[in-house]
Motif scaffolding. Structure first.
Motif, PDB file in Angstrom:
ATOM      1  N   LYS A   1       0.815  -1.217   0.000  1.00 38.77           N
ATOM      2  CA  LYS A   1       0.000   0.000   0.000  1.00 38.77           C
ATOM      3  C   LYS A   1       0.847   1.264   0.000  1.00 38.77           C
ATOM      4  N   ARG A   2       2.132   1.141   0.342  1.00 42.35           N
ATOM      5  CA  ARG A   2       2.986   2.318   0.407  1.00 42.35           C
ATOM      6  C   ARG A   2       4.343   2.001  -0.203  1.00 42.35           C
TER       7      ARG A   2
ATOM      8  N   LEU B   1       7.375   9.192   1.203  1.00 39.31           N
ATOM      9  CA  LEU B   1       6.386   8.132   1.338  1.00 39.31           C
ATOM     10  C   LEU B   1       5.276   8.368   0.332  1.00 39.31           C
TER      11      LEU B   1
ATOM     12  N   GLN C   1       1.729   7.138  -0.936  1.00 38.95           N
ATOM     13  CA  GLN C   1       0.548   6.359  -0.586  1.00 38.95           C
ATOM     14  C   GLN C   1      -0.116   5.861  -1.870  1.00 38.95           C
TER      15      GLN C   1
ATOM     16  N   ALA D   1       0.052   7.245   7.599  1.00 47.33           N
ATOM     17  CA  ALA D   1       1.499   7.286   7.370  1.00 47.33           C
ATOM     18  C   ALA D   1       2.246   7.582   8.652  1.00 47.33           C
TER      19      ALA D   1
END
Length: 708
Positions: free
Chosen positions: A19-20, A63, A65, A249
């Motif tokens: 997912k990330r 990061l 997403q 996050a």
């Protein structure tokens, strides 16, 4: 596109089961970049940028997403990073294109299979640590199937067969009871059975993961990272969907000790790490009996809630769209109550009663440890010294345990409870391995070539004019004239001038420039010309010598030694020298030897690091002192190097060339073109020498010592 002022040093990994996407830029700081961007379409839901200190270096984390699984490709150039994502059935890396890349020394593996090297258990002041050592960049996730279990999953990690086991650590009386290590669907699973009220936290230090279990999770003060409220203020400015993305996050980053941050105002590290996954509910209660509230939440969560007899009171609460387990936790905190969960049964009681139960459980386990029977076990040590193992195993003993050493048989005599005995024996087996043995072979190759040429000439004679020879001058003075060459002596070579006599006492040379010829060296040709009455005589002798030679010497010392042990092998001779002093004439000896001195160290990947010193000395009887003592030719090389097992390295070499040209001639006459060679002696020489040193290390017991 991530723009940088130079080629970035980066690493990438996938988190949260695809997912990330997390990209770390080493030695990079944020200069004008927005901390949060959410205006995206397709597979990207948002991007967050944050800078932090990791092991003394500034690191920037990006990061990404992901709204759906995507295949990503990262290409590096001096202008920055280009991250390309496309929809896929699962999140994974795709091969890079032919775009410019970072130099090889700066590249890091983005994503790939890792190897588990060791898994061990340690008790420390901040909690019980399950330490996992891996090779590569690990991808992991951890979750709690129940209140007394914690599972750490290493994705795409190879687990050796020897590490697939169950460790019983209950004898230590700590928070962790047992550790089960096994493989499932290509992942390595570490299943930890722990005490009630204990939470697990994963800390990563380079390639080592610490799965820490304690009553309270590690705070930012313990991890050495100070809170940063700048990102929290930026998140407050975002809309609700965007804040949700980065709140998740923040929970992801809070488990990383290098990036632990207070993302949201008023949140504690406990709240950041705790995740509520229950069904969302709306509650609007006023003066509701707490038992009725428990029954409502039990129906929503499909669990059984049992309250103690002294739990009572009313609840007034208004909540919208919150998980039912978060609502239960909030109510218990407000009423100073606690809970113990076993499967789908939740028991609610006063916090003081639960704390007392925990203390009684600890006392009971301590009492069980004191009453456990003591066993004796003999653990033989094969390769190490038992005294050294005794010091390392002493930390695993209980207060009732003892350990002794039998020096004659090199055996450990251990007395303790069964659980501790198993731990100590496992430690000894892991450390008692063969020490690597290294065979070092050196080759010293010397090659010398020589070329010498010497060309000379001798000529002369005599001429007489006078009455005695019948060719007088007809003058009163001078009535006779004689011309004789005078460039000769008793040592002048004259062989070849006369077919009758092997030598002529005085050949009367006018030009005496012979080459060095003799037995086994060169040649000469003599010519004599004269009149019948010997009034005119001419003698000519041409000599020439040329020598060509080649010499090759190969010295190959070799020696076998243990890892980190110095080894020496020597061969040579002692040359006597006489010294005159006040005590008289004394004889001393000078050593001329061939020597190899080496100290090897075997690295974890099977290479050999060495400190090497090689000498090759030999006497030279061509160059002697005034008393005839020979000189010593010295050749020496000393260095440190790293060589792979079985490979050959050239550690050094010396190449020399000496050329010379000599010309001996009669002044003025030797400078005449063409005819000048009759008045010259020409000598030329060319000497070349080359010294090359090769070194080859071989690990004799590689498989046994390195566990391959």
């Amino acid at each position: 596109m991530v723009r940088t002022d130079r080629a970035p040093n980066y690493s990438a990994r996938v988190a949260q089961q695809g997912k990330r996407l997390v990209v770390d830029l080493r030695d990079a700081a944020i200069a004008g970049a927005e901390p949060a961007i959410t205006d995206f379409r397709g597979v990207v839901g948002g991007v967050m940028t944050q800078s932090f200190n990791s092991q003394g270096a500034q690191t920037t984390r990006i990061l990404v997403q992901l709204l759906k699984p995507a295949a990503y490709r990262i290409s590096s150039s001096p202008q920055g990073l280009r991250i390309i994502l496309s929809p896929s059935d699962r999140t994974q890396a795709t091969p890079a294109t032919s775009e410019p890349r970072t130099p090889a020394k700066q590249e890091k593996p983005e994503l790939g299979r890792v190897n588990v090297r060791n898994i061990r258990f340690e008790r420390q002041s901040d909690g019980d640590h399950v330490i996992v050592e891996v090779e590569g960049a690990p991808r992991y996730s951890h979750f709690s199937p129940s209140e007394t279990r914690g599972v750490l999953e290493l994705s795409d990690a190879a687990l050796p067969t020897a590490l697939s086991r169950t460790l019983d650590v209950s004898a230590f009386g700590g928070r962790v009871r047992a550790i089960s290590i096994y493989r499932r669907e290509g992942a390595t699973m570490i299943d930890v059975d722990h005490a009630t009220g204990v939470s697990g936290t994963v800390l990563q230090h380079d390639s080592t993961l610490h799965y820490v279990f304690s009553e309270q999770p590690l705070s930012s003060m313990q991890t050495g990272v100070a809170p940063d409220g700048q990102v929290a203020r930026q998140i407050q400015k975002l809309s609700s969907p965007e804040a949700k993305i980065f709140e998740e996050a923040a929970q992801e980053w809070s488990s990383d000790p290098d990036v632990a941050r207070a993302f949201l105002p008023g949140t504690t590290p406990m709240q950041q790490q705790q995740r509520f996954t229950g069904r969302r509910v709306d509650l609007d209660l006023k003066e509701a009996d707490i038992h009725d509230v428990f029954r409502t939440l039990a129906k929503v969560g499909r669990v059984n809630i049992v309250a103690a007899d002294d739990v009572s009171g009313n609840v007034t609460i208004t909540m919208r769209n919150v998980p039912w387990d978060q609502a239960l936790d909030t109510i218990l905190q407000a009423k100073k109550l606690g809970m113990v969960r076993r499967g789908n049964i939740i028991r609610v009681a006063n916090m003081a009663d639960l704390n007392k139960e925990r203390e009684l459980a600890l006392e009971r386990r301590k009492a069980e440890l004191q009453l456990a029977p003591i066993e004796t076990r003999l653990v033989p040590v094969s390769y190490a010294q038992a005294q050294d193992m005794q010091k390392r195993a002493a930390d695993l003993l209980s207060p009732r345990g003892t350990i002794a050493v039998d020096e004659r048989t090199n055996v450990l005599i251990i007395r303790d409870v069964a659980g501790n005995l198993n731990q100590i024996e496992e430690l000894v087996r892991a450390l008692d391995t063969q020490t690597p043995q290294v065979l070092i072979e050196a080759r010293i190759v010397e090659a010398t070539s020589r070329f010498q040429r010497d060309v000379g000439i001798q000529w002369g004679g005599d001429l007489v004019f006078g009455p005695g020879t019948g060719n007088e001058t007809g003058l009163v003075f001078p009535s006779s004239i004689g011309v004789v060459g005078g460039a000769s002596d008793q040592n002048t070579p004259t062989a070849g001038l006369s077919p009758i006599a092997p030598s002529i006492p005085n050949p009367n040379f006018a030009v005496n420039l012979p080459a060095t010829v003799g037995t086994g060296a060169g040649g000469a040709l003599g010519l004599t010309f004269g009149s019948i009455d010997n009034t005119v005589n001419l003698n000519v002798r041409i000599s020439a010598a040329e020598a060509t030679g080649m010499l090759r010497i190969v010295s190959s010392p070799r020696i076998l030694t243990l890892d980190n042990a110095e080894a020496r092998i020597t061969q040579g001779t002692l040359i006597p020298f006489s010294q005159i002093s006040a005590q008289g004439v004394q004889t001393v000896f000078q050593e001329a030897k061939l020597q190899l001195l080496v100290t090897p160290h075997v690295t974890a990947d099977g290479s050999v690091s060495m400190h090497v010193k090689i000498n090759r000395d030999e006497p030279d009887f061509n160059q002697t002192s005034a008393r005839g003592d020979p000189t010593i030719l010295k050749r020496e090389a000393e260095t440190e190097l790293l060589v792979r097992d079985g490979h050959t390295a050239v550690i050094g070499g010396i190449y020399t060339r000496n050329t010379g040209r000599n010309l001996d001639q009669v002044p003025l006459l030797g400078d005449i073109p063409v005819l000048g060679v009759l008045f010259q002696r020409r000598r030329s020489s060319d000497t070349r020498s080359e010294l090359v040193i090769f070194l080859t290390p071989r690990i004799v017991n590689r498989a046994e010592a390195l566990g391959q």
